[in-house]
Scaffold this motif. Sequence first.
Motif, PDB file in Angstrom:
ATOM      1  N   THR A  40       0.786  -1.245  -0.207  1.00  0.00           N
ATOM      2  CA  THR A  40       0.053   0.174   0.241  1.00  0.00           C
ATOM      3  C   THR A  40       0.896   1.080  -0.053  1.00  0.00           C
ATOM      4  O   THR A  40       0.500   2.382  -0.697  1.00  0.00           O
ATOM      5  CB  THR A  40      -1.017   0.129   1.102  1.00  0.00           C
ATOM      6  N   ALA A  41       1.990   1.447   0.651  1.00  0.00           N
ATOM      7  CA  ALA A  41       3.002   2.441   0.651  1.00  0.00           C
ATOM      8  C   ALA A  41       3.453   2.442  -0.848  1.00  0.00           C
ATOM      9  O   ALA A  41       3.681   3.606  -1.154  1.00  0.00           O
ATOM     10  CB  ALA A  41       4.106   1.947   1.674  1.00  0.00           C
ATOM     11  N   GLN A  44       0.542   4.199  -2.743  1.00  0.00           N
ATOM     12  CA  GLN A  44       0.504   5.435  -2.369  1.00  0.00           C
ATOM     13  C   GLN A  44       1.361   6.304  -2.874  1.00  0.00           C
ATOM     14  O   GLN A  44       1.226   7.437  -3.624  1.00  0.00           O
ATOM     15  CB  GLN A  44       0.565   5.519  -0.883  1.00  0.00           C
ATOM     16  N   MET A  47       0.591   6.768  -6.660  1.00  0.00           N
ATOM     17  CA  MET A  47      -0.303   7.989  -6.808  1.00  0.00           C
ATOM     18  C   MET A  47       0.087   9.216  -6.656  1.00  0.00           C
ATOM     19  O   MET A  47      -0.150  10.237  -7.719  1.00  0.00           O
ATOM     20  CB  MET A  47      -1.628   7.493  -5.811  1.00  0.00           C
ATOM     21  N   ALA A  48       0.893   9.510  -5.714  1.00  0.00           N
ATOM     22  CA  ALA A  48       1.395  10.742  -5.340  1.00  0.00           C
ATOM     23  C   ALA A  48       2.293  11.306  -6.611  1.00  0.00           C
ATOM     24  O   ALA A  48       2.390  12.530  -6.818  1.00  0.00           O
ATOM     25  CB  ALA A  48       1.978  10.758  -3.872  1.00  0.00           C
ATOM     26  N   TYR A  81      -9.211   9.182  -5.420  1.00  0.00           N
ATOM     27  CA  TYR A  81      -7.836   9.806  -5.056  1.00  0.00           C
ATOM     28  C   TYR A  81      -8.125  10.835  -4.544  1.00  0.00           C
ATOM     29  O   TYR A  81      -8.779  11.950  -4.837  1.00  0.00           O
ATOM     30  CB  TYR A  81      -6.870   9.997  -6.298  1.00  0.00           C
ATOM     31  N   GLY A  85      -5.378  13.541   1.715  1.00  0.00           N
ATOM     32  CA  GLY A  85      -5.766  12.694   2.864  1.00  0.00           C
ATOM     33  C   GLY A  85      -6.444  13.333   3.859  1.00  0.00           C
ATOM     34  O   GLY A  85      -6.873  14.540   3.714  1.00  0.00           O
TER      35      GLY A  85
END
Length: 187
Positions: A40-41, A44, A47-48, A81, A85
Amino acid sequence: MIRVLIGSLAGGVVMFLVGFLFWATPLNKLAFSSASEQQTANVQLAMANNLPHTGRYIVPDPETPGGTVLYGKGPVATVDYNAAGFSTQGGSWMLGGFIHEVVVAGLIGFSLLAVAGRVVDFESRARLVIGFSAAGSVLITLSDPIWMHADWGFAIYNLVACMAMLIAPGLLIARWFLPRPVGATVH
């Protein structure tokens, strides 16, 4: 009308509690697939590094010639997305969610009020609540797996949750907060 407003507030509370049961307890593990913390990291970070702003993305983009080929080969994803956060520990979003649920309960209540003079018994009112709740939930929650080939497990869980969240306040309002015609008995 005041009874329906009070019923909408009570219905919003019921909807909030039912939603809490489905989405804020370990029961929600039935809805989601999981990956390791490292996986998941990695996603993430990807995506970033690659998604320009908050939005819903279809990956790859099937609207381009190259994306169409990649989409056909897979893997594919629909990504909701949020670049900023947010905290999962309560806050203003919970108040916004509760207000949203009160508004939805109000829509249910005022829709029932519009037919209350013609649909006078609880059983018929309950059928309306269940029928329209089921119809709306089926359309909205099953559209993603049917049209976008999304995960059926999540969709079925979401379908059950949405139906419960709509039916519970609807039945509460239909039973306790609508006017009864003169001489009508409560069952």
